[in-house]
Design a protein around this motif. Sequence first.
Motif, PDB file in Angstrom:
ATOM      1  N   PRO A  16      53.814  38.308  30.536  1.00 35.43           N
ATOM      2  CA  PRO A  16      52.472  38.818  30.846  1.00 35.43           C
ATOM      3  C   PRO A  16      52.547  40.173  31.548  1.00 35.43           C
ATOM      4  CG  PRO A  16      53.057  37.041  32.345  1.00 35.43           C
ATOM      5  CD  PRO A  16      54.186  37.170  31.374  1.00 35.43           C
ATOM      6  N   HIS A  17      51.651  41.069  31.142  1.00 38.09           N
ATOM      7  CA  HIS A  17      51.561  42.401  31.747  1.00 38.09           C
ATOM      8  C   HIS A  17      50.120  42.675  32.152  1.00 38.09           C
ATOM      9  CE1 HIS A  17      55.559  43.027  30.246  1.00 38.09           C
ATOM     10  NE2 HIS A  17      55.179  43.103  28.979  1.00 38.09           N
ATOM     11  N   SER A  18      49.952  43.421  33.224  1.00 41.52           N
ATOM     12  CA  SER A  18      48.625  43.837  33.648  1.00 41.52           C
ATOM     13  C   SER A  18      48.051  44.815  32.631  1.00 41.52           C
ATOM     14  CB  SER A  18      48.699  44.517  35.018  1.00 41.52           C
ATOM     15  OG  SER A  18      47.438  45.053  35.353  1.00 41.52           O
ATOM     16  N   VAL A  19      46.766  44.666  32.360  1.00 43.57           N
ATOM     17  CA  VAL A  19      46.076  45.617  31.489  1.00 43.57           C
ATOM     18  C   VAL A  19      45.107  46.466  32.320  1.00 43.57           C
ATOM     19  CG1 VAL A  19      46.371  44.321  29.354  1.00 43.57           C
ATOM     20  CG2 VAL A  19      44.415  43.832  30.809  1.00 43.57           C
ATOM     21  N   HIS A  20      45.297  46.447  33.631  1.00 41.88           N
ATOM     22  CA  HIS A  20      44.559  47.278  34.581  1.00 41.88           C
ATOM     23  C   HIS A  20      43.051  47.044  34.522  1.00 41.88           C
ATOM     24  CE1 HIS A  20      48.424  49.116  35.122  1.00 41.88           C
ATOM     25  NE2 HIS A  20      48.476  49.339  33.834  1.00 41.88           N
ATOM     26  N   VAL A  21      42.700  45.770  34.374  1.00 43.13           N
ATOM     27  CA  VAL A  21      41.299  45.355  34.393  1.00 43.13           C
ATOM     28  C   VAL A  21      41.157  44.344  35.527  1.00 43.13           C
ATOM     29  CG1 VAL A  21      39.495  44.107  33.144  1.00 43.13           C
ATOM     30  CG2 VAL A  21      40.954  45.724  31.931  1.00 43.13           C
ATOM     31  N   GLN A  22      40.111  44.501  36.326  1.00 44.14           N
ATOM     32  CA  GLN A  22      39.847  43.569  37.410  1.00 44.14           C
ATOM     33  C   GLN A  22      38.444  43.007  37.256  1.00 44.14           C
ATOM     34  OE1 GLN A  22      40.613  45.872  41.019  1.00 44.14           O
ATOM     35  NE2 GLN A  22      42.601  44.867  41.179  1.00 44.14           N
ATOM     36  N   VAL A  23      38.303  41.738  37.612  1.00 48.23           N
ATOM     37  CA  VAL A  23      36.997  41.085  37.598  1.00 48.23           C
ATOM     38  C   VAL A  23      36.807  40.345  38.921  1.00 48.23           C
ATOM     39  CG1 VAL A  23      36.795  40.855  35.106  1.00 48.23           C
ATOM     40  CG2 VAL A  23      37.920  39.065  36.390  1.00 48.23           C
ATOM     41  N   THR A  24      35.583  40.283  39.356  1.00 44.61           N
ATOM     42  CA  THR A  24      35.219  39.543  40.554  1.00 44.61           C
ATOM     43  C   THR A  24      34.457  38.303  40.110  1.00 44.61           C
ATOM     44  OG1 THR A  24      35.048  41.597  41.804  1.00 44.61           O
ATOM     45  CG2 THR A  24      33.997  39.667  42.753  1.00 44.61           C
ATOM     46  N   LEU A  25      34.900  37.155  40.580  1.00 44.44           N
ATOM     47  CA  LEU A  25      34.276  35.886  40.194  1.00 44.44           C
ATOM     48  C   LEU A  25      33.952  35.069  41.434  1.00 44.44           C
ATOM     49  CD1 LEU A  25      36.719  35.094  37.271  1.00 44.44           C
ATOM     50  CD2 LEU A  25      34.349  35.792  37.054  1.00 44.44           C
ATOM     51  N   ASP A  26      33.052  34.132  41.295  1.00 47.79           N
ATOM     52  CA  ASP A  26      32.641  33.292  42.417  1.00 47.79           C
ATOM     53  C   ASP A  26      33.704  32.278  42.808  1.00 47.79           C
ATOM     54  OD1 ASP A  26      30.189  34.552  42.612  1.00 47.79           O
ATOM     55  OD2 ASP A  26      29.227  33.165  41.218  1.00 47.79           O
ATOM     56  N   ASP A  27      34.477  31.805  41.846  1.00 47.66           N
ATOM     57  CA  ASP A  27      35.450  30.730  42.069  1.00 47.66           C
ATOM     58  C   ASP A  27      36.760  31.287  42.620  1.00 47.66           C
ATOM     59  OD1 ASP A  27      37.027  28.466  42.025  1.00 47.66           O
ATOM     60  OD2 ASP A  27      36.331  27.819  40.057  1.00 47.66           O
ATOM     61  N   ALA A  28      37.237  30.728  43.719  1.00 42.48           N
ATOM     62  CA  ALA A  28      38.489  31.182  44.340  1.00 42.48           C
ATOM     63  C   ALA A  28      39.716  30.453  43.798  1.00 42.48           C
ATOM     64  CB  ALA A  28      38.413  30.994  45.851  1.00 42.48           C
ATOM     65  N   ASP A  29      39.537  29.491  42.916  1.00 48.01           N
ATOM     66  CA  ASP A  29      40.650  28.691  42.402  1.00 48.01           C
ATOM     67  C   ASP A  29      41.006  29.034  40.963  1.00 48.01           C
ATOM     68  OD1 ASP A  29      40.834  27.299  44.803  1.00 48.01           O
ATOM     69  OD2 ASP A  29      39.334  25.830  44.164  1.00 48.01           O
ATOM     70  N   ASN A  31      43.387  31.395  39.985  1.00 47.18           N
ATOM     71  CA  ASN A  31      44.675  32.055  39.813  1.00 47.18           C
ATOM     72  C   ASN A  31      45.430  31.402  38.651  1.00 47.18           C
ATOM     73  OD1 ASN A  31      46.659  33.998  40.535  1.00 47.18           O
ATOM     74  ND2 ASN A  31      47.836  32.374  41.497  1.00 47.18           N
ATOM     75  N   LYS A  32      45.890  32.209  37.728  1.00 43.85           N
ATOM     76  CA  LYS A  32      46.614  31.800  36.515  1.00 43.85           C
ATOM     77  C   LYS A  32      45.751  31.017  35.532  1.00 43.85           C
ATOM     78  CE  LYS A  32      51.126  32.125  38.584  1.00 43.85           C
ATOM     79  NZ  LYS A  32      52.404  31.523  38.846  1.00 43.85           N
ATOM     80  N   ALA A  33      44.429  31.142  35.656  1.00 45.53           N
ATOM     81  CA  ALA A  33      43.525  30.499  34.701  1.00 45.53           C
ATOM     82  C   ALA A  33      43.431  31.343  33.439  1.00 45.53           C
ATOM     83  CB  ALA A  33      42.135  30.338  35.312  1.00 45.53           C
ATOM     84  N   ARG A  34      43.354  30.704  32.303  1.00 53.58           N
ATOM     85  CA  ARG A  34      43.202  31.393  31.022  1.00 53.58           C
ATOM     86  C   ARG A  34      41.773  31.911  30.899  1.00 53.58           C
ATOM     87  NH1 ARG A  34      48.002  32.537  29.033  1.00 53.58           N
ATOM     88  NH2 ARG A  34      49.428  30.826  29.351  1.00 53.58           N
ATOM     89  N   LEU A  35      41.633  33.103  30.338  1.00 51.40           N
ATOM     90  CA  LEU A  35      40.295  33.665  30.172  1.00 51.40           C
ATOM     91  C   LEU A  35      39.431  32.799  29.259  1.00 51.40           C
ATOM     92  CD1 LEU A  35      40.633  37.531  29.910  1.00 51.40           C
ATOM     93  CD2 LEU A  35      39.648  36.188  31.729  1.00 51.40           C
ATOM     94  N   ARG A  36      40.027  32.160  28.261  1.00 54.16           N
ATOM     95  CA  ARG A  36      39.242  31.314  27.351  1.00 54.16           C
ATOM     96  C   ARG A  36      38.614  30.144  28.100  1.00 54.16           C
ATOM     97  NH1 ARG A  36      44.522  29.242  24.954  1.00 54.16           N
ATOM     98  NH2 ARG A  36      44.898  27.475  26.311  1.00 54.16           N
ATOM     99  N   LEU A  72      45.688  34.702  24.962  1.00 54.39           N
ATOM    100  CA  LEU A  72      46.883  35.219  25.607  1.00 54.39           C
ATOM    101  C   LEU A  72      46.594  35.901  26.938  1.00 54.39           C
ATOM    102  CD1 LEU A  72      48.676  36.725  22.482  1.00 54.39           C
ATOM    103  CD2 LEU A  72      49.048  34.494  23.534  1.00 54.39           C
ATOM    104  N   ALA A  73      45.353  35.862  27.386  1.00 57.52           N
ATOM    105  CA  ALA A  73      44.954  36.549  28.624  1.00 57.52           C
ATOM    106  C   ALA A  73      44.729  35.545  29.748  1.00 57.52           C
ATOM    107  CB  ALA A  73      43.683  37.351  28.390  1.00 57.52           C
ATOM    108  N   MET A  74      45.098  35.956  30.965  1.00 61.31           N
ATOM    109  CA  MET A  74      44.905  35.100  32.133  1.00 61.31           C
ATOM    110  C   MET A  74      44.521  35.929  33.350  1.00 61.31           C
ATOM    111  SD  MET A  74      48.666  34.045  33.455  1.00 61.31           S
ATOM    112  CE  MET A  74      49.915  34.661  32.374  1.00 61.31           C
ATOM    113  N   LEU A  75      44.016  35.243  34.347  1.00 63.63           N
ATOM    114  CA  LEU A  75      43.624  35.872  35.604  1.00 63.63           C
ATOM    115  C   LEU A  75      44.720  35.651  36.638  1.00 63.63           C
ATOM    116  CD1 LEU A  75      39.937  34.650  35.816  1.00 63.63           C
ATOM    117  CD2 LEU A  75      40.741  36.916  35.098  1.00 63.63           C
ATOM    118  N   ILE A  76      45.016  36.679  37.398  1.00 60.54           N
ATOM    119  CA  ILE A  76      45.962  36.602  38.506  1.00 60.54           C
ATOM    120  C   ILE A  76      45.243  37.113  39.745  1.00 60.54           C
ATOM    121  CG2 ILE A  76      48.166  37.401  39.437  1.00 60.54           C
ATOM    122  CD1 ILE A  76      48.562  35.631  37.017  1.00 60.54           C
ATOM    123  N   ALA A  77      45.270  36.354  40.822  1.00 60.21           N
ATOM    124  CA  ALA A  77      44.595  36.763  42.059  1.00 60.21           C
ATOM    125  C   ALA A  77      45.150  38.100  42.533  1.00 60.21           C
ATOM    126  CB  ALA A  77      44.773  35.697  43.129  1.00 60.21           C
ATOM    127  N   ALA A  78      44.230  39.013  42.832  1.00 61.25           N
ATOM    128  CA  ALA A  78      44.617  40.358  43.277  1.00 61.25           C
ATOM    129  C   ALA A  78      44.954  40.355  44.746  1.00 61.25           C
ATOM    130  CB  ALA A  78      43.496  41.342  42.993  1.00 61.25           C
TER     131      ALA A  78
END
Length: 78
Positions: A16-29, A31-36, A72-78
């Motif tokens: 996995p590589h960063s694609v330099h996109v950040q999102v802010t979401l309400d849920d704090a849990d 980390n490593k969740a799939r975007l789908r 193939l995309a996932m979220l990683i806590a910033a």
Amino acid sequence: MPLYDVYVTCDQCGQPHSVHVQVTLDDADLNKARLRDVYPGGEMPPAIAFMQTNKYRCPHTKQLFPANDIDLAMLIAA
């Protein structure tokens, strides 16, 4: 509100590589969740929709890899 970086698994090296996109979401849990799983209806924020139309350079192979496959995309806590 937690901030997450979007990472996409590279089809060149398989990591996995960063694609330099950040999102802010309400849920704090998310980390490593799939975007789908985070956006099951398919409606994405504009930054993620734009990300899907671009290619990014693999830091290992220096080749371009696509970011269009949401599976193939996932979220990683910033």
